[in-house]
Design a protein around this motif. Structure first.
Motif, short mmCIF file in Angstrom:
data_model
loop_
_atom_site.label_atom_id
_atom_site.label_comp_id
_atom_site.label_asym_id
_atom_site.label_seq_id
_atom_site.Cartn_x
_atom_site.Cartn_y
_atom_site.Cartn_z
N SER A 149 48.97 37.18 30.70
CA SER A 149 48.22 38.28 31.31
C SER A 149 47.40 39.02 30.26
CB SER A 149 49.17 39.25 32.01
OG SER A 149 50.14 39.76 31.10
N PHE A 153 43.30 39.48 30.00
CA PHE A 153 42.62 40.76 29.77
C PHE A 153 41.63 40.64 28.61
CE2 PHE A 153 42.74 45.03 27.63
CZ PHE A 153 41.89 45.65 28.53
N LEU A 156 38.58 39.00 29.78
CA LEU A 156 37.78 39.90 30.61
C LEU A 156 36.98 40.88 29.76
CD1 LEU A 156 37.07 41.05 33.44
CD2 LEU A 156 39.10 42.51 33.22
N TYR A 183 40.63 45.14 35.36
CA TYR A 183 41.79 44.25 35.29
C TYR A 183 42.95 44.77 36.14
CZ TYR A 183 45.68 41.55 33.47
OH TYR A 183 46.79 40.74 33.38
N ALA A 187 44.56 42.37 38.88
CA ALA A 187 45.57 41.56 38.18
C ALA A 187 46.52 40.84 39.13
CB ALA A 187 46.36 42.44 37.21
#
Length: 282
Positions: A149, A153, A156, A183, A187
């Motif tokens: 994760s 991020f 992004l 995000y 998410a």
């Protein structure tokens, strides 16, 4: 720079009252040493993706040695087994038990001398399921949490602050905050589905897999509801009292450049002259 950023982030969390007990990172040696020496009370785990990537590279090197070519046939299975060991275990001890069982499995031995994982879970491998069995010749992997994760991020962020452009500290901070808003809103998107209700998937070919593929779940289209919230804040609050937000912006501390902390005093003047010539020429 990664180690310095990690140290500052950890300090920031602790100053806000967060009691950090476990940390999951990649295998950055500077971060490992920092946690080992400065924060002995924090348990340090490695993300399985980095562990799998490292093992895959070691197998690639091993297959180039004389008599080791057959090991390459097990590369994908070994990496997959590492993921499976980490994601299906309730403790580090169970991860170790499952992972070390692979040394027996690749030799066609499926009973193991470990109470936590006494035998392989697959059905008997006979006929077409037979494999190219090999003849005989403490881990920190995270059993629960991964850094995927965080990697998403970071990817992004590039859309809000491309590496090809240079921003001021406050400009970069604003872009990071926008990226965080985007995000956080997207998410936990659900997996996309067809009109008939079938889940959708995509096939990727990452460079590190050398032509092999990865199957990923396609998510629903991302939303940007935070933009409406920000626009409402702008016209309802900021426009009405701009001075309040101007003062807040001026109070945001701008830290010293990282590069300035590591230049020897006797070299700093020469470095500044070099920078001056560079910017004049460009």
């Amino acid at each position: 720079m990664e180690k310095e950023g990690f140290a500052r982030s950890l300090l920031s969390l602790q100053q806000r009252g967060l009691n950090v007990k476990e940390v999951v990172t990649d295998r950055h040696t500077g971060v490992q040493k920092y946690l080992r020496e400065e924060h002995k009370g924090i348990t340090h785990y490695f993300d399985p993706w980095y562990m799998g990537k490292g093992i895959g590279k070691k197998i690639d090197v091993l297959t180039k040695l004389k008599g080791m070519k057959d090991v390459g046939m097990w590369r994908k299975s070994l990496v997959n087994h590492l993921y499976w060991s980490a994601t299906t275990s309730a403790s580090g001890e169970e991860v170790v038990a499952k992972w070390t069982s692979v040394a027996n499995h690749i030799q066609n031995v499926h009973m193991h001398d470990n109470a936590l994982f006494p035998c392989c879970l697959h059905e008997p491998l006979v006929g077409e399921k037979e494999r190219q069995w090999l003849k005989p010749r403490r881990t920190q992997i995270s059993p629960h949490f991964h850094t995927s994760s965080l990697e998403a991020f970071h990817s992004l962020i590039l859309k809000f602050a491309p590496k090809s452009l240079v921003f001021s500290f406050k400009g970069m901070l604003a872009r990071l905050q926008l990226a965080a808003l985007h995000y956080n809103e997207n998410a936990i998107r659900a997996q996309a589905a067809t009109a008939s209700g079938e889940l959708r998937w995509s096939i990727k070919y990452p460079k590190y897999k050398h032509g092999d593929y990865t199957v990923r779940a396609l998510k629903t289209t991302p939303t940007s509801g935070y933009v409406d919230t920000l626009m409402g804040l702008l016209f309802e609050d900021v426009v009405g009292n701009p001075q309040q937000y101007q003062d807040f912006s001026e109070e945001t501390p701008v830290p010293e450049h990282l590069c300035a902390q590591f230049v020897r005093p006797d070299k700093k003047e020469a470095v500044m002259r070099h920078r001056s010539r560079f910017f004049k020429s460009t």
